[in-house]
Design an enzyme around this catalytic site. Structure first.
Site: not given
Ligand code: MN
Ligand code: IPM
Length: 343
Positions: A167, A199, A227
């Site tokens: 970022k 992002d 994830d």
């Molecule tokens: Mn995690």
């Protein structure tokens, strides 16, 4: 020859259920490996008052590798002593800084390389007199450099593309990250580097993960993006990880958490834990042959006996059993079974 010892940490929630399947598979596949069970997380707090007991840490430090099931229990959500503190300390004590999280499905073969022992997880934190609470993200260049060098080496051995995620439009640590990546890049002329803001990276992974090879990023961005990558490649029930240091034992664990809502129901998917076991065989014990056999058996088992998270009806134990049956077939001395490809 000294015995090879692997520490098994059954953890919390669905942890003991998936850890049991890993034990059964390892006993079948590598009967000479000794499994030493130790407490970590909520189970350890309940038994000893601390999430990483001295005995557990000592056992991990002298082991060849650590096989860890998820930890975490809502019982401790508001407590000062929490399960997660034990696993963060274990990562730091073993200096398991390079967290490899492969996300693989039809058409996608992404390897997330997440920095694991720095950043906001380990920076200064506290509460000021006025009630303000703070966590700080800190990185020393050397912490970034060793992680990034590993990511480059992995990319060089794969498809030669490194996506570095930061970022840098906002954070100083991200600007440092970019400088370090550009510096290390000179050592790996065969690798093409691309920088991307986190992002945008989230959107790219959600929509076009197939384009990417190795993704390197700092601790918290890696937590979140892994994830997401797991979700787009079949779900958290399938995603394994390896956390490696430069010399000591690595930690091998599923990306998913302890899933308290599923605990005790016998329906958690053990595939992520078994794929972590395969990573342990490969990276922790240098046993590539057994690792590949386990990966193949998990793939076939999943096709035959999918658990509810994959739309099937198999229980944890049924999928575990299907996988062991495949292992037995694949390892049969009579040779490869009909129809199975050469390794
Ligand atoms: Mn995690
Ligand atoms: C993970 C987990 C952990 C992390 C938690 C349980 C502390 O989410 O391994 O991804 O954030 O590293």
């Amino acid at each position: 020859m000294p015995k090879t010892t692997v520490v098994l940490l059954p953890g919390d929630g669905v942890g003991p259920e998936v850890a049991h399947e890993a034990r059964l598979a390892l006993e079948l596949l590598a009967p000479d490996v000794e499994l030493e069970e130790q407490l970590l997380g909520g189970a350890a707090i309940r038994a000893t008052g601390t999430p990483l007991p001295d005995e557990t840490l000592a056992a991990c430090l002298r082991a060849a590798a650590v096989l860890k099931a998820p930890i975490g229990d809502p019982e401790f959500d508001a407590a000062d002593v929490r399960p997660e503190q034990g696993m963060l300390r274990l990562r730091a004590e073993l200096d398991a800084y390079a967290n490899l999280r492969p996300a693989v499905s039809a058409g996608v073969d992404l390897l997330i390389v997440r920095e694991l022992v720095g950043g906001i997880y380990f920076g200064a934190r506290g509460t000021r007199a006025d009630g303000t609470v703070y966590d700080t993200c800190e990185y020393h260049p050397s912490q970034i450099e060793r992680l990034v060098r590993r990511a480059f080496a992995l990319a060089a051995a794969r498809r030669g593309h490194l996506l570095s995620v930061d970022k840098a439009n906002v954070l100083e640590t991200s600007r440092l990250w970019r400088r370090v990546v550009d510096g290390v890049a000179a050592e790996f002329p065969s690798v093409r580097v691309e920088h991307m803001l986190v992002d945008n990276a989230a959107m790219q992974i959600a929509t076009d993960a197939a384009r990417y090879d190795v993704l390197a990023t700092e601790n918290m961005f890696g937590d979140i993006l892994s994830d997401l990558a797991a979700a787009v490649t079949g779900g958290l029930g399938l995603a394994p990880s390896a956390s490696l240091s430069d010399s000591g034992p690595g930690i091998f664990e599923p990306v998913h958490g302890s899933a308290p809502d599923l605990a005790g129901r016998g329906i958690a998917n053990p595939a992520a834990m078994l794929r972590s076991t395969a990573l342990l065989l490969e990276h922790g014990l240098g046993r590539l042959d057994e690792s590949r056999r386990l990966v193949r058996a998990v793939d076939r088992g999943l096709a035959l006996a999918p658990t509810p998270d994959l739309g099937g009806t198999a229980t944890t134990a049924e999928l575990g059993e299907a996988i062991r049956a495949e292992l037995a077939l694949d390892g049969a001395p009579a040779g490869p079974r009909p129809g199975s490809g050469a390794p």
